[in-house]
Design a protein around this motif. Sequence first.
Motif, mmCIF file in Angstrom:
data_model
loop_
_atom_site.group_PDB
_atom_site.id
_atom_site.type_symbol
_atom_site.label_atom_id
_atom_site.label_comp_id
_atom_site.label_asym_id
_atom_site.label_seq_id
_atom_site.Cartn_x
_atom_site.Cartn_y
_atom_site.Cartn_z
ATOM 1 N N PHE A 139 -3.945 3.052 20.970
ATOM 2 C CA PHE A 139 -4.846 4.050 21.547
ATOM 3 C C PHE A 139 -6.153 3.419 22.027
ATOM 4 C CE2 PHE A 139 -2.070 7.285 19.852
ATOM 5 C CZ PHE A 139 -2.222 8.318 20.773
ATOM 6 N N THR A 140 -6.609 2.365 21.380
ATOM 7 C CA THR A 140 -7.817 1.676 21.836
ATOM 8 C C THR A 140 -7.583 1.020 23.194
ATOM 9 O OG1 THR A 140 -8.482 1.297 19.540
ATOM 10 C CG2 THR A 140 -9.572 -0.036 21.217
ATOM 11 N N PHE A 141 -6.400 0.442 23.401
ATOM 12 C CA PHE A 141 -6.065 -0.106 24.716
ATOM 13 C C PHE A 141 -6.093 0.986 25.785
ATOM 14 C CE2 PHE A 141 -4.046 -3.886 22.654
ATOM 15 C CZ PHE A 141 -4.711 -4.854 23.387
ATOM 16 N N CYS A 157 0.874 -1.168 0.000
ATOM 17 C CA CYS A 157 0.000 0.000 0.000
ATOM 18 C C CYS A 157 0.915 1.223 0.000
ATOM 19 C CB CYS A 157 -0.885 -0.019 1.246
ATOM 20 S SG CYS A 157 -2.005 1.381 1.361
ATOM 21 N N SER A 158 0.559 2.253 -0.761
ATOM 22 C CA SER A 158 1.440 3.413 -0.897
ATOM 23 C C SER A 158 1.586 4.205 0.406
ATOM 24 C CB SER A 158 0.921 4.333 -2.001
ATOM 25 O OG SER A 158 -0.356 4.842 -1.646
ATOM 26 N N GLN A 159 0.645 4.064 1.308
ATOM 27 C CA GLN A 159 0.691 4.763 2.598
ATOM 28 C C GLN A 159 0.806 3.738 3.728
ATOM 29 O OE1 GLN A 159 0.927 8.052 2.772
ATOM 30 N NE2 GLN A 159 0.786 8.106 0.545
ATOM 31 N N PRO A 160 1.392 4.116 4.840
ATOM 32 C CA PRO A 160 1.575 3.163 5.949
ATOM 33 C C PRO A 160 0.300 2.974 6.781
ATOM 34 C CG PRO A 160 2.586 5.254 6.503
ATOM 35 C CD PRO A 160 2.097 5.375 5.090
ATOM 36 N N LEU A 161 -0.742 2.472 6.145
ATOM 37 C CA LEU A 161 -2.008 2.261 6.858
ATOM 38 C C LEU A 161 -1.891 1.164 7.912
ATOM 39 C CD1 LEU A 161 -4.690 2.499 4.016
ATOM 40 C CD2 LEU A 161 -3.930 4.271 5.596
ATOM 41 N N LEU A 162 -1.058 0.170 7.661
ATOM 42 C CA LEU A 162 -0.879 -0.915 8.630
ATOM 43 C C LEU A 162 -0.223 -0.387 9.908
ATOM 44 C CD1 LEU A 162 -1.514 -3.920 8.770
ATOM 45 C CD2 LEU A 162 0.811 -4.373 8.040
ATOM 46 N N THR A 163 0.775 0.452 9.762
ATOM 47 C CA THR A 163 1.423 1.067 10.920
ATOM 48 C C THR A 163 0.439 1.966 11.659
ATOM 49 O OG1 THR A 163 3.477 1.071 9.663
ATOM 50 C CG2 THR A 163 3.416 2.444 11.626
ATOM 51 N N ASN A 164 -0.370 2.680 10.916
ATOM 52 C CA ASN A 164 -1.383 3.538 11.529
ATOM 53 C C ASN A 164 -2.409 2.704 12.293
ATOM 54 O OD1 ASN A 164 -2.514 6.210 11.888
ATOM 55 N ND2 ASN A 164 -4.170 5.504 10.567
ATOM 56 N N LEU A 165 -2.753 1.545 11.774
ATOM 57 C CA LEU A 165 -3.685 0.660 12.474
ATOM 58 C C LEU A 165 -3.099 0.189 13.800
ATOM 59 C CD1 LEU A 165 -6.317 -0.958 12.606
ATOM 60 C CD2 LEU A 165 -5.168 -2.748 11.298
ATOM 61 N N VAL A 166 -1.813 -0.110 13.817
ATOM 62 C CA VAL A 166 -1.163 -0.513 15.066
ATOM 63 C C VAL A 166 -1.240 0.633 16.082
ATOM 64 C CG1 VAL A 166 1.045 -1.167 16.109
ATOM 65 C CG2 VAL A 166 0.334 -2.203 13.957
ATOM 66 N N GLY A 167 -1.026 1.855 15.632
ATOM 67 C CA GLY A 167 -1.181 3.014 16.518
ATOM 68 C C GLY A 167 -2.591 3.136 17.049
ATOM 69 N N ASN A 168 -3.578 2.899 16.189
ATOM 70 C CA ASN A 168 -4.971 2.943 16.632
ATOM 71 C C ASN A 168 -5.274 1.849 17.653
ATOM 72 O OD1 ASN A 168 -6.705 5.070 15.473
ATOM 73 N ND2 ASN A 168 -5.862 4.319 13.550
#
Length: 163
Positions: A67-69, A53-64
Amino acid sequence: MIHFCLAHTAYHLHCWLPRSHQLRLQVTVFLFGITTLALQFYVLLRPRSSRYCSQPLLTNLVGNIIFTFFTIGFTVLLPQMDPVPQALKRMFSVFGVGSFGQGVCTVVLTVLANDCEDTTPELYYLSVLLAVGSLVSTALFSGLGLIWLASVTCPSPDAKSTV
């Protein structure tokens, strides 16, 4: 900002509800948080999510997910403490600033990741959902902040002077 909004709203709902309904609210919010985590982990562990994917959406999901925790932790911790200690209030404020930053990153990365809809659809659509939630919660808190600022700086005309 969606993470801060959820924890903040749950805390204030807990304060406004009668004691007989507070436990139900806590259980409901906790189950909602666990369901959200399960959805995020499902998307994270999908084989298609690791594609290019051209953007780091997977890394962003890990950040989310992180934050959910924190959101679940604050949602459980804040109603248990009455009054809430100053140190916890400061940590919650820092969490709010971090949540805002995470929301901005989510929105920007999602807007720039149009090509990811074809390669990683689950990840892209979850990112769209999180971005919309961040935008809505930021607009909500901006409106509430403006109302609070107006009430502090412009006293109502029918208020009696204490001097």
